[in-house]
Motif scaffolding. Structure first.
Motif, mmCIF file in Angstrom:
data_model
loop_
_atom_site.group_PDB
_atom_site.id
_atom_site.type_symbol
_atom_site.label_atom_id
_atom_site.label_comp_id
_atom_site.label_asym_id
_atom_site.label_seq_id
_atom_site.Cartn_x
_atom_site.Cartn_y
_atom_site.Cartn_z
ATOM 1 N N GLY A 171 0.776 -1.080 0.069
ATOM 2 C CA GLY A 171 0.107 0.048 0.061
ATOM 3 C C GLY A 171 0.873 1.354 0.039
ATOM 4 O O GLY A 171 0.925 2.033 -1.143
ATOM 5 N N ILE A 172 1.301 1.565 1.118
ATOM 6 C CA ILE A 172 1.926 2.864 1.306
ATOM 7 C C ILE A 172 3.117 2.997 2.298
ATOM 8 O O ILE A 172 3.063 2.042 3.294
ATOM 9 C CB ILE A 172 0.923 4.148 2.062
ATOM 10 N N PHE A 173 4.273 3.534 1.865
ATOM 11 C CA PHE A 173 5.307 3.722 2.729
ATOM 12 C C PHE A 173 5.595 5.185 2.991
ATOM 13 O O PHE A 173 4.931 5.948 2.460
ATOM 14 C CB PHE A 173 6.633 3.284 1.750
ATOM 15 N N THR A 174 6.415 5.332 4.230
ATOM 16 C CA THR A 174 6.577 6.517 4.276
ATOM 17 C C THR A 174 8.301 6.807 4.168
ATOM 18 O O THR A 174 8.953 5.887 4.317
ATOM 19 C CB THR A 174 6.554 7.078 6.002
ATOM 20 N N GLU A 175 8.440 8.015 3.364
ATOM 21 C CA GLU A 175 9.617 8.179 2.627
ATOM 22 C C GLU A 175 10.183 9.567 3.635
ATOM 23 O O GLU A 175 9.545 10.460 3.914
ATOM 24 C CB GLU A 175 9.498 8.558 1.270
ATOM 25 N N ALA A 176 11.588 9.419 3.999
ATOM 26 C CA ALA A 176 12.185 10.262 4.827
ATOM 27 C C ALA A 176 13.669 10.758 4.221
ATOM 28 O O ALA A 176 14.322 9.950 3.786
ATOM 29 C CB ALA A 176 12.515 10.080 6.220
ATOM 30 N N GLU A 177 13.933 12.069 4.039
ATOM 31 C CA GLU A 177 15.109 12.489 3.447
ATOM 32 C C GLU A 177 16.097 12.907 4.771
ATOM 33 O O GLU A 177 15.506 13.713 5.723
ATOM 34 C CB GLU A 177 14.986 13.841 2.553
ATOM 35 N N LEU A 178 17.066 12.446 4.976
ATOM 36 C CA LEU A 178 17.983 12.490 6.148
ATOM 37 C C LEU A 178 19.080 13.560 5.811
ATOM 38 O O LEU A 178 19.599 13.447 4.467
ATOM 39 C CB LEU A 178 18.446 11.100 6.466
ATOM 40 N N PRO A 179 19.417 14.366 6.611
ATOM 41 C CA PRO A 179 20.295 15.602 6.106
ATOM 42 C C PRO A 179 21.633 15.432 6.464
ATOM 43 O O PRO A 179 22.287 15.799 7.226
ATOM 44 C CB PRO A 179 19.811 16.735 7.225
ATOM 45 N N TYR A 180 22.260 14.457 5.641
ATOM 46 C CA TYR A 180 23.420 13.838 5.550
ATOM 47 C C TYR A 180 24.410 15.026 5.605
ATOM 48 O O TYR A 180 25.626 15.117 6.077
ATOM 49 C CB TYR A 180 23.960 12.723 4.483
#
Length: 503
Positions: free
Chosen positions: A322-331
């Protein structure tokens, strides 16, 4: 991006005074005078999240899902599956009894009946919901496509027609079964009742003809590959009813035989009261869906799920497919600020909203386990049957009692691995992409992780008190969680604890 490393002596001192665990990541710290003090500090970085449509997931499983379920928030989803049937190596049908040689057991070289039995032990939804199941014979060989967007029509429909094996109405909880039968056990205390749905097949086409083939074309029964040329498998789907999903354990093709009841010592038939040979009948499973053969699940979601993905003041995770949560990490921000320091811990928390009372009787619960995984590793992780390494992939359980959160207490090794490996990975990807290279898109994917509902299996034979993970797959059972975050919602924070030198 070059990184310096902490000297062995200084690292030992840091570990001694600050208790860093094996997840500590060193971003840099050159050798500084020993008179400089060391401080442990914590800072926070914003993390952007959003929902993404899963579309399809890799599903290597021996469980078949079948049915339809409609949720007021996500709309309906339908589940069906295709499977081959396993043929053991050098399979032999029972032989006709030879009175002179005293071999064999059957009264005649015929079957009394053939049936396809779909066994299930659990389900989701309304146990008394009226449903109907259809079974079709596959007409094309089933490929090893483990993704849930497989199109069954490519396998069970040929030249515009299909081969229907049967249709059966059912409820997940069969009220026609008595309590005595449902709770009956064998001499070992094991229950003998197994919920199932049975289709009666043509005994000539799927029975007696096969007995003939066993003599004229024995290659059909040498192994599963040979058998698939005779019988390619079945497609099981629900074509009526909404509100129940069955979790199918296996599909058996059974044959009924008439046989002599033989004396164990002499191998001569016992005599009945009238002086004739004693005869009985029995059903026997000859071919079944097992882990050794191909099985594929299909999940179809309604368009309503896209509406949930487009919401911007929170995110979702939803299974199955169905759905994933996507996160952008501030490397890059972490490297800019802390390249001369040591990361001791990096904490990331996903908080889900308390669910309101649902008007729907069978609402979905939050997934029990989730996987945090780099987007660039998504396909290979499941296809190669990997386990979380606590470097670039982590799992946690849902804390639904105390905090209602999924908390990753220390992903420092993920941060340092992505920072230190960025240049080499970018160079390799750029060479592979050629004139299609898009650096902005690649960098976004590089800093992106997915939060994915998963099902975890453990070693149940170990006597150790600690569980050993043996497998992890995409969660294929219904569940969802609404999480704080989103492009316009609450900003998540990456909590970074690090040690630095006082100057």
């Amino acid at each position: 991006m070059k990184v310096k490393f902490l000297g062995a002596l200084l690292l030992t001192a840091t570990l001694t005074f600050f208790g860093c665990d094996d997840n500590t990541g060193t971003l840099g710290i050159g050798m500084l005078p020993g008179s400089d003090g060391i401080s442990a500090l914590t800072t926070k970085y914003p993390v952007t999240t959003r929902s993404v449509l899963a579309d399809s997931v890799f599903a290597k499983t021996s469980t078949g899902y079948v049915g339809r379920f409609t949720d007021p928030d996500f709309g309906y989803y339908e589940a069906s599956f295709l499977t081959e049937l396993n043929c053991i190596d050098n399979f032999k049908f029972p032989e006709v009894y030879d009175k002179e040689k005293k071999t064999g057991i059957l009264t005649k070289n015929e079957v009394e009946g053939v049936r396809l039995v779909v066994f299930y032990s659990t389900w989701f939804g309304d146990s008394l919901n009226a449903c109907r199941m259809s079974a079709y014979e596959l007409q094309e060989p089933l490929e090893r496509n483990r993704y849930t967007n497989i199109d069954p029509k490519e396998y069970y429909i040929k030249d515009g027609s299909s081969i229907l094996l049967g249709r059966r109405a059912y409820t997940a909880y069969d009220t026609s079964v008595t309590d005595e039968e449902r709770n009956a056990t064998d001499s070992y205390g094991n229950k003998t009742y197994y919920p199932s749905i049975t289709f009666t097949l043509d005994k000539e086409k799927y029975g007696n003809k096969w007995l003939e083939y066993a003599k004229t074309n024995p290659e059909y029964f040498e192994n599963s590959e040979g058998f698939s040329k005779l019988f390619k498998g079945v497609y099981i789907k629900s074509d009526y009813g909404d509100g129940t999903i069955l979790y199918v354990d296996r599909v058996d093709l059974q044959m009924k035989y008439e046989f002599y009841v033989l004396n164990d010592t002499t191998n001569i038939p016992y005599k009945a009261h009238d002086g004739t040979d004693s005869i009985a009948t029995t059903w026997r499973t000859e071919f079944a869906s097992t882990k050794e053969v191909i099985q594929a699940n299909q999940f179809l979601n309604s368009a309503k799920i896209k509406e949930r993905v487009d919401e911007t003041d929170h995110t979702y995770i939803k299974s199955p497919a169905g759905i994933f949560t996507e996160a952008e990490l501030p490397y890059d921000d972490i490297y800019r600020d802390l390249s001369n320091d040591t990361l001791n811990a990096v904490k990331l928390t996903f908080t889900n909203y308390n669910k309101q009372d649902s008007p729907y009787e069978f609402s979905m619960s939050a997934p029990s386990n989730v996987l945090l995984l780099r987007k660039v590793d998504f396909k290979s992780f499941f296809e190669e049957n990997k386990l979380p390494d606590n470097i670039t992939s982590y799992t946690v359980k849902h804390n639904n009692v105390a905090t209602n959160q999924y908390t990753f207490n220390n992903i420092a090794r993920l941060v340092t691995t992505c920072i230190q490996g960025k240049d080499a990975a970018m160079k390799k990807a750029k060479e592979a992409a050629g004139d299609k290279w898009n650096q902005e898109e690649w960098e976004k994917d590089w800093r992106t992780v997915y939060l994915i509902p998963v099902a975890i299996t453990y070693d149940t034979t170990s006597s150790s008190t600690s569980q050993t993970m043996t497998g992890i797959q995409n969660d294929l059972q219904p569940g969802y969680a609404k999480l704080k975050g989103g492009p316009e919602g609450d900003v998540l924070e990456l909590e970074v604890t690090y040690t630095t030198f006082n100057k």
